[in-house]
Design a protein around this motif. Structure first.
Motif, short mmCIF file in Angstrom:
data_model
loop_
_atom_site.label_atom_id
_atom_site.label_comp_id
_atom_site.label_asym_id
_atom_site.label_seq_id
_atom_site.Cartn_x
_atom_site.Cartn_y
_atom_site.Cartn_z
N THR A 121 4.70 6.88 10.25
CA THR A 121 3.82 6.33 11.28
C THR A 121 2.43 6.94 11.17
N ILE A 122 1.53 6.53 12.03
CA ILE A 122 0.13 6.96 11.97
C ILE A 122 0.03 8.49 12.04
N ASP A 123 -0.92 9.05 11.26
CA ASP A 123 -1.08 10.50 11.25
C ASP A 123 -1.94 10.95 12.44
N PHE A 124 -1.98 12.27 12.68
CA PHE A 124 -2.69 12.80 13.84
C PHE A 124 -4.19 12.48 13.79
N ALA A 125 -4.75 12.46 12.59
CA ALA A 125 -6.18 12.17 12.45
C ALA A 125 -6.48 10.68 12.57
N LYS A 126 -5.42 9.87 12.62
CA LYS A 126 -5.52 8.40 12.70
C LYS A 126 -6.30 7.82 11.52
N LYS A 127 -6.21 8.51 10.38
CA LYS A 127 -6.87 8.03 9.17
C LYS A 127 -5.97 7.04 8.44
N TYR A 128 -4.68 7.33 8.42
CA TYR A 128 -3.73 6.43 7.76
C TYR A 128 -2.84 5.81 8.82
N LYS A 129 -2.84 4.48 8.90
CA LYS A 129 -2.14 3.78 9.96
C LYS A 129 -0.61 3.89 9.84
N PHE A 155 1.56 -0.83 9.39
CA PHE A 155 1.22 -0.80 10.80
C PHE A 155 -0.29 -0.95 10.98
N HIS A 156 -0.69 -1.67 12.03
CA HIS A 156 -2.10 -1.78 12.37
C HIS A 156 -2.39 -1.22 13.77
N GLN A 157 -1.37 -0.71 14.42
CA GLN A 157 -1.56 -0.11 15.75
C GLN A 157 -2.07 1.33 15.60
N ASN A 158 -2.75 1.80 16.64
CA ASN A 158 -3.35 3.14 16.60
C ASN A 158 -2.56 4.18 17.38
N ASP A 159 -1.34 3.84 17.76
CA ASP A 159 -0.52 4.75 18.55
C ASP A 159 0.87 4.84 17.94
N TYR A 334 -15.23 -13.64 -3.05
CA TYR A 334 -14.91 -12.57 -4.00
C TYR A 334 -15.05 -11.18 -3.39
N TYR A 335 -15.99 -11.00 -2.47
CA TYR A 335 -16.17 -9.66 -1.93
C TYR A 335 -14.94 -9.20 -1.16
N ARG A 336 -14.21 -10.16 -0.55
CA ARG A 336 -12.99 -9.80 0.17
C ARG A 336 -11.89 -9.36 -0.81
N LEU A 337 -11.84 -10.01 -1.96
CA LEU A 337 -10.88 -9.59 -2.99
C LEU A 337 -11.19 -8.17 -3.44
N VAL A 338 -12.46 -7.88 -3.69
CA VAL A 338 -12.87 -6.55 -4.15
C VAL A 338 -12.57 -5.50 -3.07
N GLU A 339 -12.84 -5.83 -1.82
CA GLU A 339 -12.53 -4.90 -0.73
C GLU A 339 -11.03 -4.60 -0.69
N TYR A 340 -10.23 -5.61 -0.89
CA TYR A 340 -8.78 -5.42 -0.86
C TYR A 340 -8.33 -4.51 -2.00
N LEU A 341 -8.80 -4.78 -3.21
CA LEU A 341 -8.41 -3.97 -4.36
C LEU A 341 -8.88 -2.52 -4.19
N ALA A 342 -10.03 -2.35 -3.53
CA ALA A 342 -10.59 -1.01 -3.34
C ALA A 342 -9.75 -0.17 -2.37
N ARG A 343 -8.82 -0.79 -1.64
CA ARG A 343 -7.91 0.00 -0.80
C ARG A 343 -7.06 0.94 -1.64
N TYR A 344 -6.78 0.49 -2.87
CA TYR A 344 -5.80 1.18 -3.68
C TYR A 344 -6.38 1.99 -4.83
N THR A 345 -7.64 1.77 -5.15
CA THR A 345 -8.20 2.47 -6.30
C THR A 345 -9.69 2.72 -6.14
#
Length: 484
Positions: A121-129, A155-159, A334-345
């Motif tokens: 689940t979400i970490d204390f710093a709320k950096k990783y959902k 998860f996309h919730q913050n709690d 295309y910018y949305r595709l690049v944003e998505y790929l940038a999540r992982y690398t």
């Protein structure tokens, strides 16, 4: 066999979480175990609360401590716990214990199951959902082999507490759907979100297997995830099995190639091969750390109106047969595709495209929804370590080959175009085959449907044979014709 599960009438309204859990509990044949790691025992809690659980729950556990978990399920080579491999080990171990400890002769009608999840689940710093794997291995006939449904969630919730509640509801929906909707997997998929806000949870991978799902193509189930708004992108490999995008994209150099692939032509393969050669010559790009993605957008699949699932499967089967990894996305820009790929690398990325695609990138109408317009889109597209590998186009009127050097964009876009061109973001593919520039997939498709002479020569080696053998793209559909 007598139907042991689907005996009563379909609910007229969406049943509550309580009524779903109670229906499972009151079925005297359904019996199994729960193993939940990382977010508490949120699913099984729902079954305990409604009563009647003694006839359903063989065992419930949460091997929360890592050492204790390793002692039960074994040590993972990569040292991670929230993985598909870990989930499969949990399901296998727990179902084996049920089989060993419950006498089949005394309980001939029992339908065994093992439900499991491994979640962060979400970490204390709320950096990783947070994310997790959820699955069930189960029977609908005691004489049949087990079926299996495995899915990955984000998860996309913050709690953290809200995430736990959501996970518990999802688990009940999955178990209920597995037993009462297994014959309608598309509906089963939609019902996973019963009493769950779509914005709170993303399902980006799902795979069905077992005797009751022998006719289910998991690539088609991936398409349903996109169509239903459950995620924005899905991926599947050459074997046709859905893949978690993070698993193959994490810390990789990525070359993405967007197209309709209806069908794959010599132009497509020439563009891919030449762009790949250039990409591998870039600094810090190693072949062993590089992933090539063939992407089809949802808007492309809808180009002819409503999505034709048979047409989608034709494209998917062909690309898989050629050994490619395929992405289906909801990223028109295309910018949305690049944003998505940038999540992982954070490694280098490349986009292989034709001149027509590049012209569209410089069309302002695609960015009116952004407050910063095209400048905002280009900032998102090119601030990363990205290059575009441009395949030329032959002007049908003049016969001139159009490249980045003589490409004309709207006058308002000239300076922007020059900026990116002269900053090394655009790389021309120069060693192309000029003969291929007269090949257009739409024309090829019409020839295939009418079985006109010569379409085979426009496709890469072996592709025509695959189309004929599998009767893809309406080739001789419904016609019993002997090939010479």
């Amino acid at each position: 066999m007598p139907d042991m599960i689907m005996g009563d009438k379909e609910f007229q309204e969406i049943p509550s979480v309580k009524s779903k859990a109670l229906r499972i509990n009151l079925n005297e044949n359904i019996y199994g175990s729960f193993a939940e790691i990382g977010a508490g025992q949120e699913t099984v809690r729902n079954f305990f609360r409604v009563g009647g659980a003694s006839g359903t729950i063989a065992k419930t556990m949460s091997a929360y401590d890592k050492d204790f978990s390793d002692a039960i399920y074994g040590v993972e080579e990569d040292g991670r716990y929230v993985t598909e491999e870990r989930l499969v080990k949990m399901l296998s171990h727990e179902i084996q214990l049920v089989e060993e400890r419950i006498d089949r002769e005394r309980h001939p009608n029992k339908l065994f199951f093992s439900f499991a999840n491994t979640v962060a689940t979400i970490d204390f710093a709320k950096k990783y959902k947070g994310h997790g794997w959820v699955g069930i291995r189960y029977q609908v006939d005691p004489k049949e082999d087990y079926n299996e449904i495995i899915l990955h969630i984000r998860f996309h919730q913050n709690d953290a507490q809200q995430q736990q509640i959501t996970l518990g509801v999802l688990g009940v929906n999955l178990i209920y759907g597995a037993y009462y909707k297994y014959d309608e997997p598309k509906k089963l998929l939609r019902y996973l979100y019963d009493h769950i806000d779509r914005e709170s949870l993303e399902i980006d991978t799902i795979n069905f297997s077992g005797p009751r799902f022998k006719d289910v193509d998991n690539r088609l189930m991936s398409l349903q995830l996109i169509k239903n708004g459950m995620t924005e992108a899905v991926m599947f490999g050459p074997e046709g099995v859905n893949i978690l995008p993070a698993k193959i994209l994490y810390k990789k150099n990525i070359l993405a190639f967007r197209g309709s692939f209806r069908p794959v032509t010599k132009v497509n393969i020439d563009m891919y091969e030449k762009a790949y050669e250039l990409f591998l010559k870039e600094n810090r790009v190693q072949e062993s750390r590089t992933e090539v993605i063939f992407e089809i957008t949802l808007s492309n699949l809808r180009a002819e109106g409503e999505i034709d699932e048979e047409d989608f499967m034709d494209r998917a089967k062909l690309l898989c047969n050629l050994g490619h990894t395929v992405m289906i996305s909801n990223f028109q820009e295309y910018y949305r595709l690049v944003e998505y790929l940038a999540r992982y690398t954070k490694m280098r990325m490349g986009l292989a495209m034709g001149v027509n695609n590049l012209i569209e990138i410089f069309d302002e109408k695609y960015y009116r929804h952004l407050s910063g317009g095209i400048l905002e889109a280009f900032g998102k597209l090119f601030y990363r370590d990205l290059k575009v590998y441009l395949y030329p186009m032959k002007d049908p009127k003049t016969g001139e080959y159009i490249t980045s050097q003589n490409l004309k964009v709207h006058p308002r876009m000239k300076e922007l175009y020059k900026f990116f061109k002269y900053n090394g973001k655009l790389v021309d593919i120069t060693d192309y085959n000029p003969a291929y520039l007269d090949i257009f997939s739409r024309q090829v498709l019409k020839k295939i449907e009418k079985d006109e002479i010569g379409w085979e020569r426009m496709l890469p080696e072996g592709v025509a044979q695959i189309i004929k053998r599998k009767k893809l793209f309406n080739y001789q559909r419904g016609v019993n014709k002997i090939e010479n």
